[in-house]
Design an enzyme around this catalytic site. Structure first.
Site, PDB file in Angstrom:
ATOM      1  N   LYS A   1       0.238  -1.486   0.046  1.00 51.67           N
ATOM      2  CA  LYS A   1      -0.227   0.545  -0.190  1.00 51.67           C
ATOM      3  C   LYS A   1       0.744   1.358  -0.035  1.00 51.67           C
ATOM      4  CE  LYS A   1      -4.263   0.614   0.617  1.00 51.67           C
ATOM      5  NZ  LYS A   1      -5.769   0.106  -0.014  1.00 51.67           N
TER       6      LYS A   1
ATOM      7  N   VAL B   1     -20.400   1.988  -2.605  1.00 54.78           N
ATOM      8  CA  VAL B   1     -20.662   0.931  -2.629  1.00 54.78           C
ATOM      9  C   VAL B   1     -22.284   0.611  -1.623  1.00 54.78           C
ATOM     10  CG1 VAL B   1     -20.391  -1.227  -1.126  1.00 54.78           C
ATOM     11  CG2 VAL B   1     -17.668  -0.039  -2.139  1.00 54.78           C
TER      12      VAL B   1
ATOM     13  N   GLY C   1     -23.192   4.168   5.923  1.00 53.25           N
ATOM     14  CA  GLY C   1     -22.343   5.088   4.326  1.00 53.25           C
ATOM     15  C   GLY C   1     -23.052   4.843   3.615  1.00 53.25           C
ATOM     16  N   VAL C   2     -23.907   5.508   2.441  1.00 55.13           N
ATOM     17  CA  VAL C   2     -23.986   5.536   1.322  1.00 55.13           C
ATOM     18  C   VAL C   2     -23.638   6.545   0.472  1.00 55.13           C
ATOM     19  CG1 VAL C   2     -26.316   4.544   2.028  1.00 55.13           C
ATOM     20  CG2 VAL C   2     -26.499   7.495   1.473  1.00 55.13           C
ATOM     21  N   GLY C   3     -21.597   5.635   0.551  1.00 60.37           N
ATOM     22  CA  GLY C   3     -21.379   6.005  -1.338  1.00 60.37           C
ATOM     23  C   GLY C   3     -21.707   5.131  -2.122  1.00 60.37           C
TER      24      GLY C   3
HETATM   25  P1  NAD Z   1     -17.164   6.263  -0.689  1.00 59.12           P
HETATM   26  O1  NAD Z   1     -16.171   7.410  -0.065  1.00 59.12           O
HETATM   27  O2  NAD Z   1     -17.610   6.741  -2.081  1.00 59.12           O
HETATM   28  O3  NAD Z   1     -18.248   6.268   0.533  1.00 59.12           O
HETATM   29  C1  NAD Z   1     -18.454   6.647   1.788  1.00 59.12           C
HETATM   30  C2  NAD Z   1     -19.620   6.756   1.816  1.00 59.12           C
HETATM   31  O4  NAD Z   1     -19.702   6.900   4.038  1.00 59.12           O
HETATM   32  C3  NAD Z   1     -19.996   8.356   1.616  1.00 59.12           C
HETATM   33  O5  NAD Z   1     -20.894   9.022   0.987  1.00 59.12           O
HETATM   34  C4  NAD Z   1     -19.463   9.243   2.894  1.00 59.12           C
HETATM   35  O6  NAD Z   1     -20.037  10.064   3.372  1.00 59.12           O
HETATM   36  C5  NAD Z   1     -19.741   8.430   4.634  1.00 59.12           C
HETATM   37  N1  NAD Z   1     -19.716   8.808   5.883  1.00 59.12           N
HETATM   38  C6  NAD Z   1     -18.200   9.001   6.296  1.00 59.12           C
HETATM   39  N2  NAD Z   1     -18.479   9.181   7.642  1.00 59.12           N
HETATM   40  C7  NAD Z   1     -19.360   8.603   7.944  1.00 59.12           C
HETATM   41  C8  NAD Z   1     -20.022   8.576   9.239  1.00 59.12           C
HETATM   42  N3  NAD Z   1     -19.615   8.510  10.251  1.00 59.12           N
HETATM   43  N4  NAD Z   1     -21.207   7.990   9.324  1.00 59.12           N
HETATM   44  C9  NAD Z   1     -21.867   7.652   8.423  1.00 59.12           C
HETATM   45  N5  NAD Z   1     -21.496   7.537   6.700  1.00 59.12           N
HETATM   46  C10 NAD Z   1     -20.391   8.524   6.554  1.00 59.12           C
HETATM   47  O7  NAD Z   1     -15.927   5.368  -0.268  1.00 59.12           O
HETATM   48  P2  NAD Z   1     -16.635   3.512  -1.028  1.00 59.12           P
HETATM   49  O8  NAD Z   1     -16.122   3.433  -2.088  1.00 59.12           O
HETATM   50  O9  NAD Z   1     -17.964   3.622  -0.843  1.00 59.12           O
HETATM   51  O10 NAD Z   1     -16.099   3.152   0.175  1.00 59.12           O
HETATM   52  C11 NAD Z   1     -16.903   2.761   1.698  1.00 59.12           C
HETATM   53  C12 NAD Z   1     -15.961   1.787   2.152  1.00 59.12           C
HETATM   54  O11 NAD Z   1     -15.331   0.218   2.432  1.00 59.12           O
HETATM   55  C13 NAD Z   1     -14.348   2.314   2.781  1.00 59.12           C
HETATM   56  O12 NAD Z   1     -13.861   2.281   3.714  1.00 59.12           O
HETATM   57  C14 NAD Z   1     -13.863   1.723   1.877  1.00 59.12           C
HETATM   58  O13 NAD Z   1     -12.161   1.623   2.093  1.00 59.12           O
HETATM   59  C15 NAD Z   1     -14.467   0.282   2.290  1.00 59.12           C
HETATM   60  N6  NAD Z   1     -14.162  -0.296   0.246  1.00 59.12           N
HETATM   61  C16 NAD Z   1     -14.600   0.042  -0.696  1.00 59.12           C
HETATM   62  C17 NAD Z   1     -13.597  -0.572  -2.235  1.00 59.12           C
HETATM   63  C18 NAD Z   1     -13.955  -0.240  -3.541  1.00 59.12           C
HETATM   64  O14 NAD Z   1     -13.693  -0.767  -4.516  1.00 59.12           O
HETATM   65  N7  NAD Z   1     -14.915   1.468  -3.090  1.00 59.12           N
HETATM   66  C19 NAD Z   1     -13.185  -1.819  -1.693  1.00 59.12           C
HETATM   67  C20 NAD Z   1     -12.996  -1.994  -0.395  1.00 59.12           C
HETATM   68  C21 NAD Z   1     -13.551  -2.091   0.349  1.00 59.12           C
END
Ligand code: NAD
Length: 363
Positions: free
Chosen positions: A82, A186, A182-184
């Site tokens: 990483k 994923v 968290g509804v980003g």
């Molecule tokens: P993202 O940034 O698109 O979404 C994260 C969401 O969480 C955002 O909407 C943010 O506003 C929200 N958030 C942040 N702090 C918060 C809190 N305290 N309470 C509620 N919501 C909160 O990220 P993502 O790509 O959707 O990834 C989500 C998680 O999954 C991360 O931990 C990431 O490391 C992990 N992950 C992602 C992937 C990928 O392919 N995208 C793969 C493996 C793991």
């Protein structure tokens, strides 16, 4: 730096740590290579305004270790690595900075492949790829495999079903209540899968925009304050935001039977896996359930032909269901936390595959 670097490397079983400074752009980056028994190191690059260099180094090391385990349990032919760039992703990005970073990655000659993580985007690595052959997960229009959030969400959905099978005796989620933190990228894709199966979904997010996107599509989804999500009475809690959220403060508040979500490093410390086990909360180890994205980028490196990529990725991501069932069964039989079982599975594979290499073969 206050860290005794070699001592930390010995303790954590690290192979190599590289500090990169570019005098033109001021780039300060650290690449941590944890273990390459299974293959070249693979792991994203995080950009964050770390307050200290120690913090940046420890983050790179912790994340690289996680990648070793994630690659090992997901049947990938890669090791763990990483990198981190010390800087503010909202202010300090430039073409030159990422090209400088790409040149450093290139110096490792393929010992380390990288791509996006927190604070970095596909566009950043399109710049880096002008200087390096060792980038993955670029946008599809630039020859990469595209958005990793989709296979990640699919794997999490399959993992939730496996956990439901183990905890409730039935993989169907119909009528179950799932709280998604968290509804980003994923989280939103996961809600799509859950709603298809008639799940009662509760969500929270600190971003109004992301909440609104979900509400527009599914007006019946319940929204709670981010701080209240731990108190929601539900079948499954799905952390899809940040790490460290399973800890001494939150565990006593949880009213779920299962924890299964995409966030990396959900357990603040290993002891929190034991606490969940003692309380009878079934935990789907994060690096197992969220491996869909890794499976996609690993496929990009192993098979240059993209023709059947989506089928291969789907097949391997679906296997997360069986891997988790195996972990849950072993955890029950041996009465040990699922997090420890997952670690053991990863370590066993690394040990066995590593030993195969003692027989010299000319290729
Ligand atoms: P993202 O940034 O698109 O979404 C994260 C969401 O969480 C955002 O909407 C943010 O506003 C929200 N958030 C942040 N702090 C918060 C809190 N305290 N309470 C509620 N919501 C909160 O990220 P993502 O790509 O959707 O990834 C989500 C998680 O999954 C991360 O931990 C990431 O490391 C992990 N992950 C992602 C992937 C990928 O392919 N995208 C793969 C493996 C793991």
């Amino acid at each position: 730096m206050n860290i005794d670097i070699f001592k930390e490397m010995e303790k954590g079983g690290f192979e190599q740590i590289i500090f990169n400074y570019d005098k033109t752009t001021g780039l300060k980056a650290i690449i941590a290579i944890h273990d390459t028994t299974l293959g070249p190191a693979l792991g994203g690059c995080r950009m964050w305004p770390y307050e200290t260099e120690d913090e940046a180094l420890l983050d790179a090391m912790r994340l690289a270790t996680g990648m070793t385990y994630k690659c090992a349990v997901s049947d990938s032919n890669f090791g763990g690595g990483k990198s981190v760039i010390i800087g503010d992703p909202n202010k300090d990005k430039s073409e030159a900075l990422f090209r400088a970073f790409g040149r450093f990655v290139q110096t490792l000659g393929g010992r380390y492949y990288t791509g996006t993580d927190l604070g970095t985007t596909g566009k950043d690595f399109v710049y880096a790829s002008r200087e390096s052959d060792y980038l993955v997960g670029l946008p599809e229009e630039f020859g990469g495999s595209g958005n990793t959030a989709l296979p990640t969400a699919y794997g999490v959905y399959k993992g939730i079903k496996a956990a439901a099978k183990a905890a409730f005796g039935c993989a169907s989620l119909k009528g179950r209540k799932v709280a998604v933190q968290g509804v980003g990228k994923v989280g939103q894709a996961l809600v799509d899968y859950l709603k298809e199966e008639d799940v009662q979904v509760v969500i929270c997010d600190i971003s109004e925009d992301n909440i609104n996107k979900v509400k527009e599509k599914y007006p019946d989804v319940e929204v709670v304050d981010p701080e209240k999500i731990y108190d929601v009475e539900c079948d499954i809690f799905s952390p899809c935001a940040r790490g460290g959220i399973i800890n001494d403060d939150t565990i006593p508040r949880l009213k779920c039977k299962i924890i299964a979500g995409s966030a990396n490093n959900q357990l603040l410390e290993p002891k929190h896996g034991e606490m969940l086990h003692e309380r009878g909360i079934l935990y789907a180890p994060d690096y197992v359930i969220n491996a869909g994205g890794l499976i996609q980028v690993a496929d990009e490196l192993e098979f240059k032909d993209a023709g059947k990529r989506s089928e291969r990725v789907l097949m391997k991501t679906e296997a997360i269901y069986d891997i988790l069932l195996k972990i849950f069964t072993r955890s029950k039989e041996e009465n040990i936390p699922t997090s420890r079982v997952a670690d053991r599975l990863a370590e066993e594979r690394i040990e066995v595959i590593g030993k195969l290499k003692t027989n010299y073969v000319k290729r």
